[in-house]
Every structure is written in structure tokens, then in C-alpha cells.
Design a protein around this motif. Sequence first.
Motif, PDB file in Angstrom:
ATOM      1  N   LEU A   1      11.565  11.562   8.494  1.00  0.00           N
ATOM      2  CA  LEU A   1      11.603  11.065   7.087  1.00  0.00           C
ATOM      3  C   LEU A   1      10.732  12.173   5.979  1.00  0.00           C
ATOM      4  CD1 LEU A   1      11.760   7.422   7.463  1.00  0.00           C
ATOM      5  CD2 LEU A   1      13.673   8.654   6.495  1.00  0.00           C
ATOM      6  N   LEU A   2       9.685  12.500   6.593  1.00  0.00           N
ATOM      7  CA  LEU A   2       8.603  13.560   6.149  1.00  0.00           C
ATOM      8  C   LEU A   2       9.660  14.915   5.882  1.00  0.00           C
ATOM      9  CD1 LEU A   2       5.355  12.756   7.660  1.00  0.00           C
ATOM     10  CD2 LEU A   2       6.211  12.201   5.234  1.00  0.00           C
ATOM     11  N   ALA A   3      10.333  15.229   6.892  1.00  0.00           N
ATOM     12  CA  ALA A   3      10.881  16.292   6.937  1.00  0.00           C
ATOM     13  C   ALA A   3      12.056  16.347   5.732  1.00  0.00           C
ATOM     14  CB  ALA A   3      11.677  16.865   8.120  1.00  0.00           C
ATOM     15  N   ALA A   4      12.604  15.352   5.399  1.00  0.00           N
ATOM     16  CA  ALA A   4      13.439  15.123   4.252  1.00  0.00           C
ATOM     17  C   ALA A   4      12.572  15.264   2.895  1.00  0.00           C
ATOM     18  CB  ALA A   4      14.125  14.093   4.495  1.00  0.00           C
ATOM     19  N   ALA A   5      11.405  14.528   2.997  1.00  0.00           N
ATOM     20  CA  ALA A   5      10.417  14.567   1.992  1.00  0.00           C
ATOM     21  C   ALA A   5       9.760  16.088   1.628  1.00  0.00           C
ATOM     22  CB  ALA A   5       9.371  13.647   2.045  1.00  0.00           C
ATOM     23  N   GLU A   6       9.733  16.701   2.836  1.00  0.00           N
ATOM     24  CA  GLU A   6       9.508  18.149   2.480  1.00  0.00           C
ATOM     25  C   GLU A   6      10.814  18.848   1.790  1.00  0.00           C
ATOM     26  OE1 GLU A   6      10.023  22.237   3.411  1.00  0.00           O
ATOM     27  OE2 GLU A   6      10.854  20.903   4.793  1.00  0.00           O
ATOM     28  N   GLY A   7      11.852  18.960   2.230  1.00  0.00           N
ATOM     29  CA  GLY A   7      12.977  19.467   1.630  1.00  0.00           C
ATOM     30  C   GLY A   7      13.244  19.329   0.360  1.00  0.00           C
ATOM     31  N   ALA A   8      12.885  17.977  -0.187  1.00  0.00           N
ATOM     32  CA  ALA A   8      13.152  17.574  -1.612  1.00  0.00           C
ATOM     33  C   ALA A   8      12.213  18.055  -2.362  1.00  0.00           C
ATOM     34  CB  ALA A   8      13.196  16.067  -1.785  1.00  0.00           C
ATOM     35  N   ALA A   9      10.767  18.258  -1.957  1.00  0.00           N
ATOM     36  CA  ALA A   9       9.900  18.734  -2.764  1.00  0.00           C
ATOM     37  C   ALA A   9       9.735  20.409  -2.484  1.00  0.00           C
ATOM     38  CB  ALA A   9       8.494  18.380  -2.232  1.00  0.00           C
TER      39      ALA A   9
ATOM     40  N   LEU B   1      -7.357   3.957  -0.072  1.00  0.00           N
ATOM     41  CA  LEU B   1      -8.489   4.238  -0.760  1.00  0.00           C
ATOM     42  C   LEU B   1      -8.722   5.649  -1.542  1.00  0.00           C
ATOM     43  CD1 LEU B   1     -10.975   1.924   1.338  1.00  0.00           C
ATOM     44  CD2 LEU B   1      -9.960   1.214  -0.992  1.00  0.00           C
ATOM     45  N   LEU B   2      -8.164   6.677  -0.793  1.00  0.00           N
ATOM     46  CA  LEU B   2      -8.461   8.098  -1.028  1.00  0.00           C
ATOM     47  C   LEU B   2      -7.745   8.310  -2.201  1.00  0.00           C
ATOM     48  CD1 LEU B   2      -8.661   9.963   2.363  1.00  0.00           C
ATOM     49  CD2 LEU B   2     -10.561   9.182   0.713  1.00  0.00           C
ATOM     50  N   PRO B   3      -8.391   9.224  -3.185  1.00  0.00           N
ATOM     51  CA  PRO B   3      -7.344   9.571  -4.402  1.00  0.00           C
ATOM     52  C   PRO B   3      -6.013  10.340  -4.010  1.00  0.00           C
ATOM     53  CG  PRO B   3      -9.417  10.865  -3.995  1.00  0.00           C
ATOM     54  CD  PRO B   3      -9.418   9.715  -3.064  1.00  0.00           C
ATOM     55  N   MET B   4      -5.174  10.326  -4.810  1.00  0.00           N
ATOM     56  CA  MET B   4      -3.826  10.812  -4.502  1.00  0.00           C
ATOM     57  C   MET B   4      -4.130  12.246  -4.966  1.00  0.00           C
ATOM     58  SD  MET B   4      -1.348   7.922  -5.658  1.00  0.00           S
ATOM     59  CE  MET B   4       0.124   8.695  -5.288  1.00  0.00           C
TER      60      MET B   4
ATOM     61  N   VAL C   1       0.945  -1.114  -0.002  1.00  0.00           N
ATOM     62  CA  VAL C   1      -0.058  -0.183  -0.113  1.00  0.00           C
ATOM     63  C   VAL C   1       0.768   1.266  -0.015  1.00  0.00           C
ATOM     64  CG1 VAL C   1      -1.716   1.259   1.547  1.00  0.00           C
ATOM     65  CG2 VAL C   1      -1.989  -1.161   1.142  1.00  0.00           C
ATOM     66  N   ALA C   2       1.789   1.330   0.858  1.00  0.00           N
ATOM     67  CA  ALA C   2       2.698   2.536   0.827  1.00  0.00           C
ATOM     68  C   ALA C   2       3.733   2.538  -0.297  1.00  0.00           C
ATOM     69  CB  ALA C   2       3.809   2.141   2.073  1.00  0.00           C
ATOM     70  N   ALA C   3       4.063   1.582  -1.202  1.00  0.00           N
ATOM     71  CA  ALA C   3       4.404   1.756  -2.535  1.00  0.00           C
ATOM     72  C   ALA C   3       3.846   2.118  -3.518  1.00  0.00           C
ATOM     73  CB  ALA C   3       5.306   0.362  -2.874  1.00  0.00           C
ATOM     74  N   ALA C   4       2.452   1.683  -3.451  1.00  0.00           N
ATOM     75  CA  ALA C   4       1.486   2.077  -4.342  1.00  0.00           C
ATOM     76  C   ALA C   4       1.046   3.613  -4.208  1.00  0.00           C
ATOM     77  CB  ALA C   4       0.251   1.321  -4.245  1.00  0.00           C
ATOM     78  N   ARG C   5       1.118   4.043  -3.115  1.00  0.00           N
ATOM     79  CA  ARG C   5       0.540   5.450  -3.048  1.00  0.00           C
ATOM     80  C   ARG C   5       1.488   6.701  -2.469  1.00  0.00           C
ATOM     81  NH1 ARG C   5      -4.203   5.617  -4.328  1.00  0.00           N
ATOM     82  NH2 ARG C   5      -4.826   7.507  -3.213  1.00  0.00           N
ATOM     83  N   ALA C   6       2.943   6.127  -2.369  1.00  0.00           N
ATOM     84  CA  ALA C   6       3.887   7.280  -2.106  1.00  0.00           C
ATOM     85  C   ALA C   6       4.012   7.784  -3.491  1.00  0.00           C
ATOM     86  CB  ALA C   6       5.291   6.557  -1.719  1.00  0.00           C
ATOM     87  N   SER C   7       4.437   9.026  -3.642  1.00  0.00           N
ATOM     88  CA  SER C   7       4.777   9.972  -4.563  1.00  0.00           C
ATOM     89  C   SER C   7       6.071  10.421  -4.780  1.00  0.00           C
ATOM     90  CB  SER C   7       4.112  11.278  -4.485  1.00  0.00           C
ATOM     91  OG  SER C   7       4.287  12.055  -3.582  1.00  0.00           O
ATOM     92  N   SER C   8       7.000   9.970  -3.640  1.00  0.00           N
ATOM     93  CA  SER C   8       8.407  10.204  -3.876  1.00  0.00           C
ATOM     94  C   SER C   8       9.184   9.238  -3.041  1.00  0.00           C
ATOM     95  CB  SER C   8       8.838  11.544  -3.253  1.00  0.00           C
ATOM     96  OG  SER C   8       8.524  11.838  -1.875  1.00  0.00           O
ATOM     97  N   GLY C   9      10.548   9.011  -3.070  1.00  0.00           N
ATOM     98  CA  GLY C   9      11.472   8.102  -2.436  1.00  0.00           C
ATOM     99  C   GLY C   9      11.389   8.430  -0.952  1.00  0.00           C
ATOM    100  N   TRP C  10      11.272   9.704  -0.626  1.00  0.00           N
ATOM    101  CA  TRP C  10      11.189   9.945   0.699  1.00  0.00           C
ATOM    102  C   TRP C  10      10.101   9.701   1.478  1.00  0.00           C
ATOM    103  CZ3 TRP C  10      15.485  10.352   3.590  1.00  0.00           C
ATOM    104  CH2 TRP C  10      16.674  10.665   3.056  1.00  0.00           C
ATOM    105  N   GLU C  11       8.966  10.187   0.683  1.00  0.00           N
ATOM    106  CA  GLU C  11       7.632   9.603   1.244  1.00  0.00           C
ATOM    107  C   GLU C  11       7.377   8.310   1.445  1.00  0.00           C
ATOM    108  OE1 GLU C  11       2.995  10.151  -0.065  1.00  0.00           O
ATOM    109  OE2 GLU C  11       4.533  12.031  -0.725  1.00  0.00           O
ATOM    110  N   LEU C  12       7.701   7.419   0.421  1.00  0.00           N
ATOM    111  CA  LEU C  12       7.747   6.006   0.639  1.00  0.00           C
ATOM    112  C   LEU C  12       8.653   5.398   1.903  1.00  0.00           C
ATOM    113  CD1 LEU C  12       7.149   3.234  -0.390  1.00  0.00           C
ATOM    114  CD2 LEU C  12       9.154   3.215  -1.911  1.00  0.00           C
ATOM    115  N   ALA C  13       9.655   6.085   2.094  1.00  0.00           N
ATOM    116  CA  ALA C  13      10.757   5.675   3.263  1.00  0.00           C
ATOM    117  C   ALA C  13       9.903   6.112   4.436  1.00  0.00           C
ATOM    118  CB  ALA C  13      11.876   6.504   3.191  1.00  0.00           C
TER     119      ALA C  13
END
Length: 223
Positions: A112-120, A220-223, A63-75
Amino acid sequence: MFARSTEDGRRRQACPECSRQVLAGRWLWCSVLPVTGRCPHFKARIGPDALAIEFVTGLVLAVAAARASSGWELAALAWLALIAVPLAFVDIAVQRLPDLLTISAFTGTLGLLAAAEGAAHQPWLLVRAVIGAAALAGFYLALWLIFPDQLGLGDVKLAASIGLVLAWGSWSELFLGALAGALLGAVYAQVLLARRGLGGRVYLPLGPFLLLGAFAAIALLPM
């Protein structure tokens, strides 16, 4: 409906049937293989079914792999998933949510979300996630203060991690995920009450339902 542990967590160190200590013997090959979740001497069930944790973990990671929009978010989602599954099984077994796991889940996911925010380069996402974590944890903290015998502080700490990942997605994801978890637990409690009849008291772990509702909303919620 929800309550903290009603038994000593140390009981899981021994077989409930033959009272033999199982932790020391697990380092012996005769105790480790096969992995059945049963006492190696009496064969009574102690842990979950063989491969149950692995199957649930794989499903949640998918589920995490299918919904994540970036590598950091997946992590971040994977970190929470890898801690959430053991937390759920521990809560089911002894109705406790260990601080070591709940605090690790929150700090690791936040980092990890802080790293995702920095990348995005979207600081609002992290701000919203932190606000969501505080809001959901605050809600369960208020419930704990009002009903201290019906849920534990472990649920409050777990709610912070859940609010973090749900609010990172969207406010609607936070609302629906939190609502789904609470409703699933309430429905299950009512089923148990109906089976036991009037006057019965239900003890069940809240953590697995919070986590199930959260990951259901993510899936289940749309991305």
C-alpha cells in the motif's frame, strides 16, 4: 526483561477453570451471545473485555485517519492498525506474535505504501521507509542474537512493519517512535520488578509497547 511465551498457546482453546473446549461451542448461539470474553459454562475470563478490541481499533484508526495525507497512505496505516490490534492482544495473552499476522502486516503495508509512492511520484519516501524497516528490524535481530531468551523473532518481524510506517513519515518519527516503544516496555518491566522484589524475573510482551510507541509518534509528531 522481555521473553517469548512461557505457556502453551493451545491453553486458550479451553477454559482455565473447567477445562471445557470453547472453540467448538462458539458457533452455538448460546456461546456467541453475549460477547463477554468469558467461558459460556464456568464464566471464567478467557478473552479480553467485551468491546475492548473494538474500542482500541477505533482509536488507532482515528489516529491513522487524522494523520494520513492521502488515500493510499490512509489505507497503509489502516491495514497495519487492523492487524496491530489483534497482534497486541495475542501477545498479551500468550506472549507470541504469529507469523501469519506479522508477515501479513509487513507485506500489506509495503504494498500500500508502494501504491502511495506511485500516486505521489516521490520514490524517496518508499526508499526511506524500506531503509527504516531494515534498520529497526536489524536492530531487534541483533538483540535477539545476543539475548535469544529475552525476546522472540516475532518482535523482529513486527519491528519491520513499524520501521516501515515510521520512516515513511520521517527519520525523527522513526527514532522517536522506536525509542518510545522501548522505553515504555522498560519502564513497565521495572515497575513489575519493583513489585516482585529482587531476584524476580519479569515476563512481558514487547509487541504492544512497540506498537504503542509507534502510533504515539504518528499521532503526536507534526506532519
